[in-house]
Motif scaffolding. Structure first.
Motif, mmCIF file in Angstrom:
data_model
loop_
_atom_site.group_PDB
_atom_site.id
_atom_site.type_symbol
_atom_site.label_atom_id
_atom_site.label_comp_id
_atom_site.label_asym_id
_atom_site.label_seq_id
_atom_site.Cartn_x
_atom_site.Cartn_y
_atom_site.Cartn_z
ATOM 1 N N SER A 182 -19.835 5.178 -37.578
ATOM 2 C CA SER A 182 -19.524 4.152 -36.152
ATOM 3 C C SER A 182 -18.479 4.422 -35.212
ATOM 4 N N LEU A 183 -18.878 6.183 -34.402
ATOM 5 C CA LEU A 183 -18.079 6.459 -33.773
ATOM 6 C C LEU A 183 -18.064 5.445 -32.025
ATOM 7 N N ALA A 184 -16.911 4.997 -31.581
ATOM 8 C CA ALA A 184 -16.795 4.028 -30.626
ATOM 9 C C ALA A 184 -16.192 4.495 -29.351
ATOM 10 N N LEU A 185 -16.383 4.734 -28.726
ATOM 11 C CA LEU A 185 -16.019 5.014 -27.540
ATOM 12 C C LEU A 185 -15.339 4.001 -26.366
ATOM 13 N N LYS A 186 -14.207 4.011 -26.312
ATOM 14 C CA LYS A 186 -13.898 2.998 -24.711
ATOM 15 C C LYS A 186 -13.278 3.786 -23.307
ATOM 16 N N LEU A 187 -13.216 3.529 -22.771
ATOM 17 C CA LEU A 187 -13.040 4.657 -21.194
ATOM 18 C C LEU A 187 -12.757 3.906 -19.993
#
Length: 148
Positions: free
Chosen positions: A64-69
């Motif tokens: 569940s790798l999540a990215l927020k930019l």
């Protein structure tokens, strides 16, 4: 023994200590009766080596790798988070990869990366691998993609 190999040819002195819970003191322990010195035969030592010396099992893959930019005019901050891995002994940490190159490590399940001077529209992909005390690496997490 060292963390890396068993040393048999050169005698070494190792000092170990245990801490009893508060208020207790074992006056009949083998250590105390021997005046603070106990020799352990080599066969007993080799039979009771710490398990991480022989650990060949890699941690599970981070999920569940999540990215927020978060963008600004001159840079961007990428915040990654994932679900913790598990291991037969212990997960020591996580290696973080950007576009296939390791950029850092952490013991927590989140990481911040700062992108500066990137061209508008640049694509970045991130993965995470867990590692244990023996250096075993998990498989890569799924990709998390970000566009600057």
């Amino acid at each position: 023994a060292s963390r890396f190999s068993l040393i048999k040819t050169v005698p070494k002195s190792h000092y170990f200590s245990t801490i009893d819970p508060p208020g207790t003191y074992d006056t009949i322990s083998e250590y105390t009766k021997a005046g603070g010195l106990v020799a352990i035969p080599v066969d007993q030592f080799e039979a009771n080596l710490p398990p991480y010396l022989f650990d060949k099992i890699a941690p599970t893959t981070p999920t569940s790798l999540a990215l927020k930019l978060a963008k600004s005019s001159a840079s961007a901050t990428v915040t990654l988070s994932w679900v913790a891995s598990s291991d037969n002994l212990t997960v020591a940490g996580y290696n973080i990869y950007r576009n296939g190159t390791k950029i850092g490590a952490t013991v927590s399940t989140n990481f911040k990366d700062t992108l500066s001077g990137a061209a508008s529209g640049a694509l970045y992909n991130y993965t995470v691998k867990a590692f244990d005390d023996a250096g075993n690496l998990s498989a890569s997490s799924s990709l998390a993609l970000g566009v600057y």
